[in-house]
Motif scaffolding. Structure first.
Motif, PDB file in Angstrom:
ATOM      1  N   PRO A   1      -0.880  -0.481   5.290  1.00  0.00           N
ATOM      2  CA  PRO A   1      -1.894   0.197   6.101  1.00  0.00           C
ATOM      3  C   PRO A   1      -1.627  -0.041   7.580  1.00  0.00           C
ATOM      4  N   ALA A   2      -2.411   0.616   8.419  1.00  0.00           N
ATOM      5  CA  ALA A   2      -2.292   0.418   9.864  1.00  0.00           C
ATOM      6  C   ALA A   2      -3.075  -0.828  10.249  1.00  0.00           C
ATOM      7  N   ALA A   3      -2.554  -1.980   9.862  1.00  0.00           N
ATOM      8  CA  ALA A   3      -3.189  -3.264  10.151  1.00  0.00           C
ATOM      9  C   ALA A   3      -2.092  -4.287  10.373  1.00  0.00           C
ATOM     10  N   GLU A   4      -2.412  -5.303  11.157  1.00  0.00           N
ATOM     11  CA  GLU A   4      -1.423  -6.336  11.459  1.00  0.00           C
ATOM     12  C   GLU A   4      -1.394  -7.383  10.347  1.00  0.00           C
ATOM     13  N   ARG A   5      -0.240  -7.578   9.760  1.00  0.00           N
ATOM     14  CA  ARG A   5       0.007  -8.551   8.703  1.00  0.00           C
ATOM     15  C   ARG A   5      -1.090  -8.523   7.631  1.00  0.00           C
ATOM     16  N   PRO A   6      -1.226  -7.388   6.957  1.00  0.00           N
ATOM     17  CA  PRO A   6      -2.264  -7.276   5.928  1.00  0.00           C
ATOM     18  C   PRO A   6      -1.921  -8.104   4.699  1.00  0.00           C
ATOM     19  N   PRO A   7      -2.932  -8.459   3.902  1.00  0.00           N
ATOM     20  CA  PRO A   7      -2.658  -9.054   2.595  1.00  0.00           C
ATOM     21  C   PRO A   7      -2.020  -8.022   1.681  1.00  0.00           C
ATOM     22  N   VAL A   8      -1.573  -8.468   0.513  1.00  0.00           N
ATOM     23  CA  VAL A   8      -0.803  -7.599  -0.380  1.00  0.00           C
ATOM     24  C   VAL A   8      -1.349  -7.686  -1.798  1.00  0.00           C
ATOM     25  N   VAL A   9      -1.489  -6.532  -2.441  1.00  0.00           N
ATOM     26  CA  VAL A   9      -1.739  -6.470  -3.874  1.00  0.00           C
ATOM     27  C   VAL A   9      -0.472  -5.976  -4.556  1.00  0.00           C
ATOM     28  N   VAL A  10       0.001  -6.728  -5.525  1.00  0.00           N
ATOM     29  CA  VAL A  10       1.123  -6.301  -6.361  1.00  0.00           C
ATOM     30  C   VAL A  10       0.539  -5.545  -7.548  1.00  0.00           C
ATOM     31  N   LEU A  11       0.959  -4.302  -7.717  1.00  0.00           N
ATOM     32  CA  LEU A  11       0.416  -3.430  -8.755  1.00  0.00           C
ATOM     33  C   LEU A  11       1.401  -3.393  -9.924  1.00  0.00           C
ATOM     34  N   VAL A  12       0.924  -3.829 -11.099  1.00  0.00           N
ATOM     35  CA  VAL A  12       1.782  -3.995 -12.276  1.00  0.00           C
ATOM     36  C   VAL A  12       1.468  -2.911 -13.307  1.00  0.00           C
ATOM     37  N   PRO A  13       2.444  -2.081 -13.689  1.00  0.00           N
ATOM     38  CA  PRO A  13       2.204  -1.057 -14.706  1.00  0.00           C
ATOM     39  C   PRO A  13       2.354  -1.619 -16.116  1.00  0.00           C
ATOM     40  N   GLY A  14       2.090  -0.761 -17.097  1.00  0.00           N
ATOM     41  CA  GLY A  14       2.155  -1.219 -18.472  1.00  0.00           C
ATOM     42  C   GLY A  14       3.168  -0.477 -19.305  1.00  0.00           C
ATOM     43  N   MET A  15       2.823  -0.206 -20.546  1.00  0.00           N
ATOM     44  CA  MET A  15       3.710   0.424 -21.507  1.00  0.00           C
ATOM     45  C   MET A  15       3.844   1.916 -21.194  1.00  0.00           C
ATOM     46  N   ASN A  16       5.095   2.431 -21.202  1.00  0.00           N
ATOM     47  CA  ASN A  16       5.341   3.836 -20.894  1.00  0.00           C
ATOM     48  C   ASN A  16       4.672   4.248 -19.590  1.00  0.00           C
ATOM     49  N   SER A  17       4.712   3.354 -18.617  1.00  0.00           N
ATOM     50  CA  SER A  17       4.109   3.636 -17.324  1.00  0.00           C
ATOM     51  C   SER A  17       5.079   3.189 -16.241  1.00  0.00           C
ATOM     52  N   GLY A  18       4.634   3.280 -14.991  1.00  0.00           N
ATOM     53  CA  GLY A  18       5.495   2.900 -13.885  1.00  0.00           C
ATOM     54  C   GLY A  18       4.737   2.941 -12.579  1.00  0.00           C
ATOM     55  N   LYS A  19       5.405   2.514 -11.535  1.00  0.00           N
ATOM     56  CA  LYS A  19       4.768   2.353 -10.231  1.00  0.00           C
ATOM     57  C   LYS A  19       4.208   3.653  -9.673  1.00  0.00           C
ATOM     58  N   VAL A  20       4.820   4.789 -10.015  1.00  0.00           N
ATOM     59  CA  VAL A  20       4.388   6.059  -9.451  1.00  0.00           C
ATOM     60  C   VAL A  20       3.023   6.484  -9.985  1.00  0.00           C
ATOM     61  N   GLU A  21       2.644   6.001 -11.171  1.00  0.00           N
ATOM     62  CA  GLU A  21       1.429   6.504 -11.811  1.00  0.00           C
ATOM     63  C   GLU A  21       0.155   6.077 -11.098  1.00  0.00           C
ATOM     64  N   PHE A  22       0.210   5.019 -10.309  1.00  0.00           N
ATOM     65  CA  PHE A  22      -1.011   4.456  -9.736  1.00  0.00           C
ATOM     66  C   PHE A  22      -1.068   4.618  -8.214  1.00  0.00           C
ATOM     67  N   LEU A  23      -0.493   5.719  -7.731  1.00  0.00           N
ATOM     68  CA  LEU A  23      -0.553   6.009  -6.304  1.00  0.00           C
ATOM     69  C   LEU A  23      -1.990   6.127  -5.817  1.00  0.00           C
ATOM     70  N   ALA A  24      -2.856   6.746  -6.615  1.00  0.00           N
ATOM     71  CA  ALA A  24      -4.247   6.930  -6.181  1.00  0.00           C
ATOM     72  C   ALA A  24      -4.972   5.595  -6.078  1.00  0.00           C
ATOM     73  N   ILE A  25      -4.691   4.672  -6.991  1.00  0.00           N
ATOM     74  CA  ILE A  25      -5.287   3.335  -6.895  1.00  0.00           C
ATOM     75  C   ILE A  25      -4.765   2.619  -5.662  1.00  0.00           C
ATOM     76  N   ALA A  26      -3.463   2.765  -5.399  1.00  0.00           N
ATOM     77  CA  ALA A  26      -2.906   2.166  -4.183  1.00  0.00           C
ATOM     78  C   ALA A  26      -3.573   2.738  -2.943  1.00  0.00           C
ATOM     79  N   ASP A  27      -3.858   4.043  -2.935  1.00  0.00           N
ATOM     80  CA  ASP A  27      -4.542   4.658  -1.792  1.00  0.00           C
ATOM     81  C   ASP A  27      -5.893   3.988  -1.530  1.00  0.00           C
ATOM     82  N   THR A  28      -6.604   3.652  -2.609  1.00  0.00           N
ATOM     83  CA  THR A  28      -7.912   3.006  -2.471  1.00  0.00           C
ATOM     84  C   THR A  28      -7.779   1.661  -1.766  1.00  0.00           C
TER      85      THR A  28
END
Length: 345
Positions: A130-157
């Motif tokens: 985000p547009a913030a100085e040294r923000p904290p980080v959430v690592v987003l972990v997918p599951g079975m038959n899934s991947g990082k691209v599927e949760f773009l909307a959650i990342a947006d939140t």
């Protein structure tokens, strides 16, 4: 060999069950209905979704050629999602699966030119800040038959709350689905992801949390039990235990494909044991489940929350798997919960 693809009459139910998942991820609901209505058998699914993804790539390239960068980015993002959803089946055609996953990853890179992408043998990831100085980080972990691209909307939140998001694929997931088998000691994958975050000066590597989905919800819990650098954890629709003999072919075929053999698949399923790992999770831990999430052979996440010292359980009465049909009932508050636990001490 008889596989999930040979099960009769699967298509209508599979399309209905995956509709909330697809819409929550960002697919247009009308186009989803149009594409799935045009199918006559489940085997046609991957090809149809790849075709839709390729159409969006063509739209994106046309927009780029005319200097319409916003339209191009939107089309590439849609392409990444359609190509990803071509891979949500246990497709025995591993070459076709790998090609769709690679095309999805390429479209995502073109959709997010300001993001940073990581590609290692056992970890692929995209870091969005985000547009913030040294923000904290959430690592987003997918599951079975899934991947990082599927949760773009959650990342947006999370990005809207000033939190950076590192969405990852471990071995056997997303971009790496066919490159290597699943890693039963998933804490190794998360350990490497946290290492990458700690090495950076533009994010705060001392403030890291996990948001983990479905099978990833258990893998994230396993990682938190071993990784003290994780400040807080949210698991959405995690399994607490699996009964192999009761699991549906969709699940067992996926396990066999992603682990490499029936014996390895059974062993992976046997390792899922909330009673063993939950007492070791010392971090604040929220488990989100849907009350209508009833998958044969799967014990839902309540034992994980109950057995963890700082666990809490949020049950959404009308929620399905991943609670994507009731996202408004849990995601905003859960994003705020993560943000609070990532605040400076």
């Amino acid at each position: 060999m008889y596989t999930f693809f040979d099960e009769p009459g699967l298509l209508p139910g599979f399309a209905d069950l995956n509709r909330p998942r697809a819409i929550a991820a960002g697919l247009d609901p009308f186009q989803y209905d149009q594409v799935t209505a045009g199918l006559t058998a489940i085997r046609e699914w991957p090809t149809a979704f790849v075709r839709a993804g390729q159409d969006y790539v063509a739209r994106a390239e046309q927009a780029e050629a005319h200097g319409r960068s916003a339209s191009a980015a939107e089309a590439y993002r849609a392409a990444a999602l359609w190509l990803h959803f071509a891979t949500v089946l246990p497709n025995p055609n591993l070459d076709a699966h790998a090609a769709a996953a690679a095309a999805s990853a390429d479209a995502l890179r073109r959709a997010e030119p300001t993001a940073e992408f990581f590609a290692e043998p056992d970890l692929a990831g995209v870091l969005r800040r985000p547009a913030a100085e040294r923000p904290p980080v959430v690592v987003l972990v997918p599951g079975m038959n899934s991947g990082k691209v599927e949760f773009l909307a959650i990342a947006d939140t999370l990005l809207r709350r000033g939190v950076a998001v590192l969405a990852i694929d471990g071995p056997g997931q997303g971009e790496l689905a066919t490159a290597a088998p699943w890693e039963p000691e998933y804490q190794k994958v998360v350990h490497r992801a946290v290492d990458l975050v700690e090495q950076r000066s533009d994010v705060d590597g001392s403030r890291v949390a996990l948001l983990a989905m479905s099978m990833g919800g258990y893998l994230g819990a396993l990682a938190a039990a071993h990784e003290p650098r994780i400040r807080a954890l949210v698991s959405v629709s995690p399994p607490s235990a699996l009964d192999w003999d009761q699991l549906a072919p969709y699940v067992t075929d996926t396990f066999v494909l992603r682990t490499g053999s029936a014996a390895a698949a059974r062993d992976f399923a046997r390792r899922i044991n909330a009673a063993e790992i939950a007492p070791r999770i010392q971090q604040p831990f929220r488990v989100v489940d849907g009350a209508l999430d009833t998958i044969p052979g799967v014990t839902n996440g309540e034992p994980l929350a109950r057995l963890a010292p700082r666990g809490e359980y949020l049950l959404i009465p009308e929620g399905h798997h991943l609670v994507e049909n009731r996202r408004w009932e849990w995601l905003p508050d859960t994003a705020d919960w993560l943000t609070r636990h990532l605040a400076d001490d």
